[in-house]
Design a protein around this motif. Structure first.
Motif, PDB file in Angstrom:
ATOM      1  N   TRP A 141      34.123  64.801  57.902  1.00 51.72           N
ATOM      2  CA  TRP A 141      33.042  63.863  58.234  1.00 51.72           C
ATOM      3  C   TRP A 141      33.480  62.403  58.110  1.00 51.72           C
ATOM      4  O   TRP A 141      32.845  61.518  58.675  1.00 51.72           O
ATOM      5  CB  TRP A 141      31.839  64.121  57.328  1.00 51.72           C
ATOM      6  N   SER A 142      34.546  62.157  57.392  1.00 55.30           N
ATOM      7  CA  SER A 142      35.019  60.777  57.272  1.00 55.30           C
ATOM      8  C   SER A 142      35.459  60.221  58.619  1.00 55.30           C
ATOM      9  O   SER A 142      35.384  59.011  58.866  1.00 55.30           O
ATOM     10  CB  SER A 142      36.181  60.706  56.269  1.00 55.30           C
ATOM     11  N   LYS A 143      35.930  61.098  59.507  1.00 58.00           N
ATOM     12  CA  LYS A 143      36.310  60.653  60.848  1.00 58.00           C
ATOM     13  C   LYS A 143      35.087  60.135  61.612  1.00 58.00           C
ATOM     14  O   LYS A 143      35.153  59.126  62.311  1.00 58.00           O
ATOM     15  CB  LYS A 143      36.970  61.795  61.609  1.00 58.00           C
ATOM     16  N   PHE A 144      33.980  60.865  61.468  1.00 57.87           N
ATOM     17  CA  PHE A 144      32.759  60.410  62.131  1.00 57.87           C
ATOM     18  C   PHE A 144      32.289  59.083  61.534  1.00 57.87           C
ATOM     19  O   PHE A 144      31.810  58.203  62.241  1.00 57.87           O
ATOM     20  CB  PHE A 144      31.659  61.466  61.976  1.00 57.87           C
ATOM     21  N   SER A 145      32.448  58.952  60.218  1.00 54.98           N
ATOM     22  CA  SER A 145      32.051  57.702  59.559  1.00 54.98           C
ATOM     23  C   SER A 145      32.882  56.532  60.061  1.00 54.98           C
ATOM     24  O   SER A 145      32.361  55.432  60.307  1.00 54.98           O
ATOM     25  CB  SER A 145      32.211  57.833  58.040  1.00 54.98           C
ATOM     26  N   ALA A 146      34.173  56.754  60.240  1.00 50.52           N
ATOM     27  CA  ALA A 146      35.055  55.685  60.734  1.00 50.52           C
ATOM     28  C   ALA A 146      34.682  55.293  62.152  1.00 50.52           C
ATOM     29  O   ALA A 146      34.677  54.100  62.512  1.00 50.52           O
ATOM     30  CB  ALA A 146      36.506  56.152  60.671  1.00 50.52           C
ATOM     31  N   THR A 147      34.362  56.281  62.986  1.00 54.31           N
ATOM     32  CA  THR A 147      33.947  55.989  64.361  1.00 54.31           C
ATOM     33  C   THR A 147      32.623  55.224  64.378  1.00 54.31           C
ATOM     34  O   THR A 147      32.444  54.260  65.132  1.00 54.31           O
ATOM     35  CB  THR A 147      33.798  57.300  65.155  1.00 54.31           C
ATOM     36  N   ALA A 148      31.685  55.669  63.524  1.00 53.47           N
ATOM     37  CA  ALA A 148      30.390  54.979  63.442  1.00 53.47           C
ATOM     38  C   ALA A 148      30.566  53.542  62.959  1.00 53.47           C
ATOM     39  O   ALA A 148      29.869  52.628  63.403  1.00 53.47           O
ATOM     40  CB  ALA A 148      29.458  55.736  62.503  1.00 53.47           C
ATOM     41  N   ALA A 149      31.509  53.328  62.045  1.00 55.41           N
ATOM     42  CA  ALA A 149      31.761  51.982  61.529  1.00 55.41           C
ATOM     43  C   ALA A 149      32.205  51.043  62.651  1.00 55.41           C
ATOM     44  O   ALA A 149      31.814  49.866  62.694  1.00 55.41           O
ATOM     45  CB  ALA A 149      32.807  52.037  60.427  1.00 55.41           C
TER      46      ALA A 149
END
Length: 379
Positions: free
Chosen positions: A362-370
């Motif tokens: 999920w950290s990948k999604f967080s980085a994309t959202a950032a």
């Protein structure tokens, strides 16, 4: 006489006068009962049928007084429908200027009843009820209480009274009051549109209308063509004040109107003016504002200029925290995103690509959202 009324300890003697055959004695009894109703209403309520008989007797010359006394009794008994019915029968004896709780309660009940009847589009509204409401309007107009008139007129869907109130007082301030304080509280969409059309009509009666308010009405009514015509007229005059007014209208529409409406206005405006030929003119600037381009530029400039983020804090946090822990990785990513929201400044991510690549699950999604937060509005 007042001293005698105050000295009364019972209304029995006055009630007995209602059984007399002489009309003058019955009138005297009703007059005195009307004066002491608030004190002896419980005792008088036992004789309510006799008072009603006098009211229903068409040969009795003081029927309205009997109705007023009956109305007060029913008010004290908590029967507000009956109190209103007899108050309407009292005619002019029901004094709307009285500030007693009886009058205020009955008037409020009358207005609520009238609102309900008008909302249901009933065709059989009691003329006496309408007469009470009309007298209420007249009282408010006389005291120049236009805000109350406007509120009741909107609730009762009396657009004729609303228009009269708007043109009777300080029209500009009343128009603004209705537009910003009243219209959004109207539940019925059709009534909202009718009120907006009335506001547009009143605005256009001025020699120099407030075009900003006019265009706000048109946006609510979904009339992009008329809005574009107003913008074209303001730009066409080559008057600096009018051009500035057109700019302000464009910014207001971009902020408050729907995207569909602003697109329609741009299309109509560019078709009617030379806004699409590429030259830098007030017309092209207005089209750019309506498309949201200028607003985005101004927002970006403001955010970029006021960006006070300390990159050293982010870099040191990145080095000290264990990037293999998803919680720490997410926390740093979100901190950077919120610090640079909308600024397009993604320097931290570009300088720490290796650290960013360690994101998992999920950290990948967080980085994309950032990234989306940082470049908000610029994609």
């Amino acid at each position: 006489m007042a001293a005698q009324v105050e000295a009364l300890t019972s209304a029995t003697g006055l009630i007995s006068l209602l059984d007399e055959n002489e009309r003058e004695l019955q009138f005297y009894g009703l007059t005195q009962l009307n004066a002491v109703t608030d004190r002896f209403w419980a005792e008088i309520s036992d004789a309510i049928s006799r008072i009603e008989i006098l009211y229903e007797d068409e040969t009795f010359p003081h029927r309205q007084l009997a109705a007023l006394v009956a109305s007060k009794i029913y008010f004290h008994l908590g029967e507000f429908d009956d109190a209103l019915g007899f108050a309407m029968g009292a005619g002019e004896l029901f004094d709307l200027t009285d500030t007693s709780s009886y009058v205020q309660t009955v008037v409020n009940h009358a207005i609520d009843t009238y609102i309900a009847r008008r909302a249901s589009e009933a065709s059989d509204i009691d003329p006496r009820l309408e007469a009470v409401v009309e007298r209420m309007f007249a009282r408010c107009f006389k005291s120049k209480d236009y805000a109350q008139v406007i509120g009741i007129a909107i609730e009762t869907r009396r657009l004729d009274v609303l228009e009269q109130a708007l043109v009777s007082g300080d029209t500009q301030s009343l128009l603004s009051y209705v537009q910003h304080e009243c219209v959004d509280l109207i539940r019925s969409i059709s009534v909202q549109e009718q009120v907006q059309e009335l506001l547009f009509k009143v605005h256009m009666q001025f020699d120099t209308p407030d075009y900003e308010a006019v265009c706000l009405c048109l946006s609510k009514l979904n009339h992009p063509k008329k809005t574009a015509e107003i913008l074209e007229m303001l730009v066409k005059d080559q008057n600096e004040d009018k051009i500035l007014s057109a700019y302000q209208i464009a910014f207001d529409l971009d902020a408050n109107a729907t995207q569909e409406f602003t697109k329609a206005v741009v299309a109509e405006f560019e078709a009617a003016s030379a806004a699409g030929d590429g030259a830098s003119t007030p017309a092209t600037q207005i089209a750019s504002i309506l498309r949201g381009d200028e607003t985005l530029k101004l927002h970006l400039e403001f955010l970029f200029r006021n960006n006070k983020t300390d990159m050293n804090i982010l870099n040191r946090t990145c080095k000290l925290l264990d990037s293999r822990q998803s919680l720490a990785h997410n926390a740093t990513t979100f901190s950077n995103a919120f610090m640079h929201a909308g600024t397009t400044v993604d320097t931290f991510l570009r300088n720490n690509l290796e650290w960013l690549a360690r994101a998992s699950s999920w950290s990948k999604f967080s980085a994309t959202a950032a990234l989306g937060v940082i470049h908000r509005g610029q994609v």
